[in-house]
Scaffold this motif. Structure first.
Motif, PDB file in Angstrom:
ATOM      1  N   PRO A   8       0.765  -1.327   0.048  1.00  0.00           N
ATOM      2  CA  PRO A   8      -0.031  -0.040   0.046  1.00  0.00           C
ATOM      3  C   PRO A   8       0.893   1.271   0.021  1.00  0.00           C
ATOM      4  O   PRO A   8       1.869   1.512   0.648  1.00  0.00           O
ATOM      5  CB  PRO A   8      -0.629  -0.167   1.280  1.00  0.00           C
ATOM      6  CG  PRO A   8      -0.792  -1.624   1.660  1.00  0.00           C
ATOM      7  CD  PRO A   8       0.502  -2.147   1.204  1.00  0.00           C
ATOM      8  N   ALA A  37      -8.350  -4.119  -2.390  1.00  0.00           N
ATOM      9  CA  ALA A  37      -8.090  -4.036  -1.110  1.00  0.00           C
ATOM     10  C   ALA A  37      -9.028  -3.823  -0.006  1.00  0.00           C
ATOM     11  O   ALA A  37      -8.941  -4.382   1.134  1.00  0.00           O
ATOM     12  CB  ALA A  37      -6.876  -3.099  -1.046  1.00  0.00           C
ATOM     13  N   ASP A  50      -6.237  -1.595  -8.569  1.00  0.00           N
ATOM     14  CA  ASP A  50      -6.622  -2.106  -7.495  1.00  0.00           C
ATOM     15  C   ASP A  50      -7.304  -3.235  -7.288  1.00  0.00           C
ATOM     16  O   ASP A  50      -8.381  -3.601  -6.891  1.00  0.00           O
ATOM     17  CB  ASP A  50      -7.302  -1.113  -6.323  1.00  0.00           C
ATOM     18  CG  ASP A  50      -7.203  -1.649  -5.026  1.00  0.00           C
ATOM     19  OD1 ASP A  50      -6.590  -2.442  -4.746  1.00  0.00           O
ATOM     20  OD2 ASP A  50      -7.975  -1.173  -4.241  1.00  0.00           O
ATOM     21  N   ARG A 110      -2.249  -5.349  -4.889  1.00  0.00           N
ATOM     22  CA  ARG A 110      -1.292  -5.637  -3.947  1.00  0.00           C
ATOM     23  C   ARG A 110      -0.724  -6.876  -4.139  1.00  0.00           C
ATOM     24  O   ARG A 110       0.307  -7.191  -3.843  1.00  0.00           O
ATOM     25  CB  ARG A 110      -2.168  -5.546  -2.553  1.00  0.00           C
ATOM     26  CG  ARG A 110      -2.599  -3.999  -2.456  1.00  0.00           C
ATOM     27  CD  ARG A 110      -2.960  -3.745  -0.853  1.00  0.00           C
ATOM     28  NE  ARG A 110      -3.309  -2.056  -0.945  1.00  0.00           N
ATOM     29  CZ  ARG A 110      -3.716  -1.846   0.377  1.00  0.00           C
ATOM     30  NH1 ARG A 110      -3.784  -2.631   1.461  1.00  0.00           N
ATOM     31  NH2 ARG A 110      -4.146  -0.525   0.379  1.00  0.00           N
ATOM     32  N   SER A 127      -4.723   3.775   4.492  1.00  0.00           N
ATOM     33  CA  SER A 127      -4.165   2.986   3.338  1.00  0.00           C
ATOM     34  C   SER A 127      -3.772   1.642   3.954  1.00  0.00           C
ATOM     35  O   SER A 127      -4.217   0.554   3.558  1.00  0.00           O
ATOM     36  CB  SER A 127      -2.894   3.607   2.908  1.00  0.00           C
ATOM     37  OG  SER A 127      -2.731   2.635   1.581  1.00  0.00           O
TER      38      SER A 127
END
Length: 969
Positions: free
Chosen positions: A297, A328, A379, A403, A501
């Motif tokens: 992040p 996320a 994302d 991620r 985040s």
């Protein structure tokens, strides 16, 4: 000194070539050059240099290789070792690759400022540094192949930028040959084709310019099944019309343009942008290859993807699609909804959008068929979310940020983003704040970047806060961020928040994942292995590994390579660690954190204890307390401790941290037991500062707790350390106290070990009879408690006293007995020490050949075990044997090598002995001035070491030299 890699690898010193002794040294040097002055971890170097043979021995091989490269360069300070790894210390102008990059960046910056003349000069100087393909002949090493490819792309960019500068100066005809050559290398490179067409057009070669268009179009149609982009089509029409000014047409108004604005000050991602540019510009026929940009992040995945997309608008005239999939968070966007959004952007009315996801995907792919559209999926949660959104037709491209690395997405190219480098982080701060960070602020900027963990999101927040408060000095923000428990509070500005985040990722974990992330904050080491996670959770290693992998997928834990025994290592980013600490304080049930820490310390103690047993053949020469252990399963234990010394080296920082944690918790027995067991590592690897710090820490805890046995053990440890450092006066009070304290608690084993070391002080101080008495008392106790390793050591020490006093017939059977015991215990290092004494015995008997054979074995064993001090002893003994045999040239080489190595590793006793032997050699060669200097230095060094026997030997040699000078006959 110059380091050249833009061609074959060369090293120049004062303009003269320095021969690099081996190909492996060239590879090592090239790998250090690749990192532009930043450190390269030992794990990375081992992986690249020995990809097929990485294992316990390669760590030792790397140490030897670095030592030899330093010797080749003639300056040990050129290759330095810090906590991060090895790095090359050089100025930018000394390394052609660094100098090229610096000149090219300045040249391209000048071009953006419309300084065409300055750009042409800087870029021309940059390109002149090239002598051939970068790292020529070394690209079988994977990292060097990647670095060479990156440098080649930068060379092409510099070359095209210089063409632009030359054209801006009206030198169109001059660039035609270079542009033609570049296009021949990659006929699909439309921007280069455009430059060549422009240059030919302005040079009056209209026909040739149109021929370039026709050839390029033919290749695009054949290879990609697409027509040229709008820039080339516009150029063709402008040339046909005879326009003086030519340029790309505008994109059709009906094409969708969903991209968010690009970050204008994207910094430090030049190499990644180059790679994305190559991918987006180098599409081939067939379905598009998704490019997955992954990272933790706040690392800047979205900013990079959007910037790359904006840089290639002209390559996708049919539009750009973008969506934030919110992967996320707790509620990712379903593919069903994402497809509806894309279809509306592509002109499908709401009533015409199908209900099912599969049908929507079919209409989506049909709409994109034959078009050139760039799709950005930001994302992403997982592969299932993005697969329906990937077009099928040639001409399209897909950028995905996530991620996770989405490794199950077939055929994808993956680009993992890390934090920024030190220079790039400071540059980003300067750009955002508008402050140049003059010399007075340079240290503050470095510190601020470090406190932000060089994470782009954190740097942007810090820079924005400084920009919003021009009256703040950089030092003021540094002071605020330096308070660790307030740092995440400070890294918030408007809608930007590092904590938010990270919290998003934490909330997306399952309960075991959240528990492990919290407890990883209990680790005081920068990197850790899976077994540490198992101890923190109180589960087996297999279960911990699965949970750890989920944290890795979520980019809340980073992979840090493998250690010296091949074990995967992991790390937490500093800001993730701070967030984990916050969650530990807020979410961890009472008492669970302390219990996890005690299990972790118990696992370190159990592993260190087993490592010592396996290396020494039992609990020899070490004492243990009754502190709790936490044992791993047998299979994991066997894997980790297949090379016990290797495990100890890999876990050095962990052992240091464990001692400190035990001290903070006032766990006296755990603390001193860990410190004493870790001496197994400190002694073999000469980590004297670690030895001293851990022993002093544990001594203070033991005294505070009234732990008499613990105090005795640590005084014994500190006294032993002083012996290793040849500080006999400092060692004596520690060892005398240890003898008495062990006697007071009835610990015969501890008393014997302390007596053994106290006897060494007597021997080195010129009291051999006292030493013999203590050695014999210690020997009886050691046989009583069954410490065979220490028994062998004492036998060798008793033999040495007999050798010193000329009783070699008495010494020989003692040495034979000690050597047999060490070999039975499979202790190579102990056996080498006995062979070293055996060599000394043969020298005392005048048997040079037998002495040399013993010392050769000492040297070979030491090198095989990475024991530099042992190697110095072996070289010294071999040199003395050659001197006795009258082989003066060989003696000189060996003694020089022993002196150099002993000086490098800081071994004063061997240094002084080598000077004494070299002085005797110089005396034999009638080199009186050199002999005088060496012998005088040796005598002074022995005096400083409080070694009167050796001091007197050097003094007698000086006296003999004086007599020889007075009577040369």
């Amino acid at each position: 000194m110059e380091f050249r890699v833009l061609g074959t690898v060369q090293v120049l010193d004062g303009g003269q070539a320095v021969p690099v002794a081996s190909r492996r040294q060239e590879q090592l040097l090239a790998l250090l050059v690749c990192r532009a002055g930043r450190a390269v971890t030992t794990e990375t170097l081992i992986d690249e240099l020995w990809p097929e043979r990485a294992g316990p021995a390669t760590g030792k091989n790397l140490q030897v290789l670095v030592h030899r490269l330093r010797r080749t360069l003639g300056d040990p300070g050129r290759v330095v070792l810090d906590r991060s790894g090895y790095r090359l210390r050089a100025q930018v102008q000394e390394v052609d690759a660094w100098h090229f990059t610096d000149l090219a960046e300045h040249g391209q910056s000048a071009l953006r400022r419309h300084d065409a003349a300055g750009a042409a000069d800087l870029l021309g100087r940059a390109l002149a540094l090239w002598r051939g393909p970068a790292f020529s002949g070394l690209t079988e090493v994977g990292a060097l192949a990647d670095a060479a490819a990156l440098l080649e792309r930068q060379r092409r960019q510099a070359l095209t930028a210089r063409m632009d500068a030359e054209m801006a100066l009206g030198r169109h005809a001059e660039i035609v040959p270079e542009a033609a050559a570049l296009l021949a290398e990659d006929p699909l490179d439309e921007p280069v084709a455009a430059r060549l067409m422009t240059a030919l057009h302005h040079s009056g070669q209209r026909k040739e310019a149109l021929e370039v268009y026709r050839r390029t179009r033919a290749v695009l149609v054949r290879e990609l099944g697409v027509e040229p982009g709008p820039q080339l089509r516009g150029l063709e029409q402008a040339i046909l019309r005879g326009d003086a000014e030519i340029g790309p047409p505008r994109r059709p108004a009906e094409a969708p343009g969903l991209l968010p604005p690009a970050v204008p000050d994207l910094t430090g991602r030049e190499a990644e942008l180059d790679r994305l540019s190559e991918i987006l510009a180098g599409r081939r026929a067939g379905p598009p290859v998704p490019c997955v940009i992954s990272g933790m992040p706040g690392v800047g995945k979205s900013a990079l993807a959007v910037r790359a997309a904006h840089d290639h608008l002209a390559s996708f005239p049919d539009g750009q699609l973008y969506i934030n999939l919110r992967g996320a968070g707790a509620r990712p966007v379903p593919p069903h909804d994402a497809l509806a959004r894309f279809l509306r952007a592509l002109g499908v009315s709401g009533a015409s959008i199908p209900e099912s996801t599969d049908e929507r995907a079919e209409v989506y792919r049909a709409r994109l068929s034959g078009k050139r559209v760039l799709v950005v999926l930001d994302d992403a949660a997982d592969e299932g979310q993005v697969e329906p959104l990937i077009p099928a037709g040639a001409g399209c491209a897909v950028l995905i940020t996530s991620r996770a690395a989405l490794t199950a997405l077939p055929g994808a190219y993956r680009l993992a983003l890390g934090v920024l480098g030190e220079d790039e982080a400071v540059r980003l701060l300067s750009t955002i704040t508008g402050r140049p960070f003059a010399d007075a602020d340079a240290d503050g900027a470095d510190r601020l970047a470090a406190l932000c963990g060089r994470l782009p999101l954190a740097l942007r927040i810090a820079g924005a806060r400084l920009a919003a408060r021009p009256h703040w000095s950089i030092g003021r923000l540094v002071e605020r961020l330096a308070i660790e428990h307030h740092r995440l509070d400070e890294l918030t500005h408007g809608p930007l928040s590092v904590r938010a985040s990270l919290a998003l990722g934490y909330s997306g974990l399952d309960e075991p994942g959240r528990t492990l992330l919290r407890r990883l904050a209990l680790l005081d080491t920068p990197v850790f292995a899976c077994w540490s996670a198992a101890a923190l959770l109180g589960v087996d290693v297999r279960a911990a590994g699965g949970i750890l992998e989920r944290l890795l997928d979520a980019q809340l834990v980073e992979y840090a390579g493998v250690d010296g025994i091949g074990e995967p290592r992991y790390r937490l980013h500093d800001l993730v660690r701070l967030h984990a600490k916050e969650r530990l304080a807020a979410d961890e049930p009472e008492g669970e954190g302390d219990a996890a820490t005690i299990r972790l310390l118990g696992s370190y103690l159990a592993l260190a204890e087993q490592a010592h047993r396996r290396q020494y053949g039992g609990d020899y020469t070490v004492l243990h307390g009754d502190a709790p252990r936490w044992d791993l399963d047998a299979a994991t234990l066997d894997r980790l401790l297949a090379d016990p010394a290797g495990w100890l080296r890999s876990e050095r920082l962990g052992l240091l941290a464990a001692v400190d944690q035990a001290a903070r918790l006032d766990l006296s027995e755990t603390c001193w037991d860990l410190a004493l067991t870790a001496v197994t590592l400190f002694e073999a690897q000469c980590h004297f500062e670690d030895w001293e710090r851990t022993s002093e820490t544990a001594l203070a805890v033991a005294m505070h707790a009234g732990d008499v046995r613990g105090e005795a053990a640590m005084r014994h440890s500190l006294g032993s350390l002083d012996l290793f450092r040849q500080r006999y006066a400092a060692a004596k009070p520690h060892l005398d106290a240890a003898v008495d304290l062990f006697a007071a608690v009835g610990d015969r084993h501890g008393q014997a070990l302390a007596l053994r070391n106290a006897a060494l002080i007597d021997r080195m101080s010129g009291a051999p009879d006292t030493a013999l008495g203590r050695y014999r008392r210690a020997l009886a106790m050691l046989r009583e408690v069954g410490d065979r390793h220490a028994e062998a050591h004492v036998l060798g020490s008793i033999a040495q006293i007999h050798i010193d006093q000329g009783r070699t017939a008495t010494a020989a059977p003692l040495l034979a007995q000690a050597l047999a015991m060490y070999r039975e215990l499979r202790d190579q290092r102990g056996a080498a020490q006995i062979l070293n004494r055996t060599g000394a015995m043969h020298l005392g008997e005048g048997h040079a050949a037998a002495a040399e054979a013993a010392y050769r074995e000492v040297t070979a064993t030491a090198r095989a075990n990475g024991d530099l001090i042992g190697e110095a002893h072996g070289l010294l003994g071999s040199g003395e044997a050659k001197l006795m045999a009258g082989d003066l040239p060989a003696a000189g080489d060996l003694l020089d090598a022993a002196l150099a190595l002993a000086t490098e590793v800081g071994e004063p006793y061997v240094t002084a002995r080598a000077r004494l032997a070299a002085g005797l050699l110089a005396t034999e060669r009638a080199e009186h001035e050199r002999a005088l200097g060496l012998l005088a230095a040796a005598r002074a060094e022995f005096a400083a070491l409080d070694m009167p026997v050796w001091r007197d030997r050097a003094g007698k040699a000086l006296q003999a030299l004086g007599e020889r000078q007075a009577d040369p006959h």
